[in-house]
Design an enzyme around this catalytic site. Structure first.
Site, PDB file in Angstrom:
ATOM      1  N   ASP A   8      12.308   7.077  -7.664  1.00 13.47           N
ATOM      2  CA  ASP A   8      11.748   5.722  -7.650  1.00 13.47           C
ATOM      3  C   ASP A   8      11.272   5.269  -9.037  1.00 13.47           C
ATOM      4  O   ASP A   8      10.368   5.873  -9.615  1.00 13.47           O
ATOM      5  CB  ASP A   8      10.565   5.652  -6.690  1.00 13.47           C
ATOM      6  CG  ASP A   8      10.919   6.080  -5.276  1.00 13.47           C
ATOM      7  OD1 ASP A   8      11.626   7.092  -5.110  1.00 13.47           O
ATOM      8  OD2 ASP A   8      10.473   5.417  -4.324  1.00 13.47           O
ATOM      9  N   HIS A  68       9.734  -1.273   0.393  1.00 15.05           N
ATOM     10  CA  HIS A  68       9.262  -2.378  -0.449  1.00 15.05           C
ATOM     11  C   HIS A  68      10.408  -3.320  -0.849  1.00 15.05           C
ATOM     12  O   HIS A  68      10.238  -4.121  -1.783  1.00 15.05           O
ATOM     13  CB  HIS A  68       8.583  -1.838  -1.707  1.00 15.05           C
ATOM     14  CG  HIS A  68       7.281  -1.138  -1.436  1.00 15.05           C
ATOM     15  ND1 HIS A  68       6.171  -1.794  -0.939  1.00 15.05           N
ATOM     16  CD2 HIS A  68       6.919   0.170  -1.569  1.00 15.05           C
ATOM     17  CE1 HIS A  68       5.179  -0.919  -0.794  1.00 15.05           C
ATOM     18  NE2 HIS A  68       5.612   0.273  -1.164  1.00 15.05           N
ATOM     19  N   HIS A 177       7.119   9.772  -4.201  1.00 18.34           N
ATOM     20  CA  HIS A 177       6.843   9.790  -5.636  1.00 18.34           C
ATOM     21  C   HIS A 177       6.416  11.163  -6.139  1.00 18.34           C
ATOM     22  O   HIS A 177       5.948  11.278  -7.284  1.00 18.34           O
ATOM     23  CB  HIS A 177       5.784   8.750  -6.028  1.00 18.34           C
ATOM     24  CG  HIS A 177       6.232   7.340  -5.856  1.00 18.34           C
ATOM     25  ND1 HIS A 177       5.606   6.271  -6.456  1.00 18.34           N
ATOM     26  CD2 HIS A 177       7.249   6.799  -5.138  1.00 18.34           C
ATOM     27  CE1 HIS A 177       6.210   5.141  -6.115  1.00 18.34           C
ATOM     28  NE2 HIS A 177       7.209   5.441  -5.308  1.00 18.34           N
TER      29      HIS A 177
END
Length: 264
Positions: A8, A68, A177
């Site tokens: 990401d 997102h 993450h």
């Protein structure tokens, strides 16, 4: 076939790290195809058309997304017209964009699929059923298939790895993450890692400013999270695939840190 998958990309620090490191990564790993997860690229929330174009200009071949996807409303203006960007395929029917595509690089073709988990994330269609439908159809024409499973729970990601072992060339997780240390080749030849990690500031919390995150945990009051502006770290995987049957020969995780000495 060599594939470079990059975790990401978070905010401007992540974009800076991607720009700075891509030339040396291309030189070292000689990837035919480069894929990045871009759902946090625009200030940690979604992606813009300008950012996507930058990524493509730097040599990225495909961009995957996640929960997102829709945070930056500009995406509705271009996602239907950009075949190199995919959002989770198990969003409900009629959702803008596409859940899988085929990208080309270095004379090779790679089918890429984006799926989103359901554990600890908003309700969505079953990713396992979507994986069956899409991957089995892609296998009729394509040997090399990468699945980005954007999910929270490690158990759900590991289950997807086993579910697609021998059918997808690569199953890699995104979203948390935090790069996992379980990069492996499963028994039927699928390269697997629970989470590729992230590219962005490492002195915050998952790329966000730590003060705001601490305030949220300590008070439970509403807090606005903003991307940290500190030094970057860079997480990715490099996978070598057999051209004959699409199975993985080698998987290597990549961990870089700004200003930290490393051997080339």
């Amino acid at each position: 076939m060599n594939v470079l998958f990059i975790g990401d990309i978070v905010g401007s620090v992540g974009r800076k790290a991607l720009r700075e490191n891509l030339p040396s990564l291309k030189s070292k790993y000689n990837p035919h195809v480069i894929i990045v997860n871009g759902e946090n690229a625009a200030s940690g929330r979604g992606i813009t058309q300008a950012i996507a174009r930058e990524f493509f200009d730097w040599g990225v071949h495909g961009i995957t997304m996640g929960n997102h996807t829709w945070d930056n409303k500009e995406i509705f203006d271009f996602i239907d017209d950009e075949p190199r960007i995919i959002r989770p395929a198990n969003f409900p029917p009629g959702t803008p964009g596409r859940g899988y595509t085929v990208v080309k690089g270095g004379g090779k073709e790679l089918a890429i699929v984006n799926l989103q988990g359901r554990t600890f994330l908003p309700a969505i269609d079953c990713p396992f059923r979507a994986a069956d439908d899409i991957v089995d159809e892609l296998r009729k024409k394509h040997k090399h298939i990468l699945v980005d499973f954007h999910a929270e729970a490690t158990s759900e990601k590991i289950a997807m790895g086993w579910h697609l072992d021998g059918r997808a060339s690569i199953v890699v997780g995104t979203h948390t993450h935090v790069q996992s240390n379980d990069d492996t080749i499963l028994p039927q030849g699928t390269a697997y890692q629970t989470d590729a990690g992230m590219v962005g500031p490492y002195e915050g919390v998952l790329g966000m400013q730590k003060e705001a995150v601490l305030q949220k945990f300590q008070t439970q009051l509403p807090v606005r999270f903003q991307v940290d502006m500190g030094k970057w770290h860079f997480h990715a995987i490099s996978v070598e695939l057999n051209d004959h049957d699409g199975k993985a020969r080698k998987i290597e995780k990549i961990r870089l840190k700004e200003d930290e000495w490393r051997m080339d």
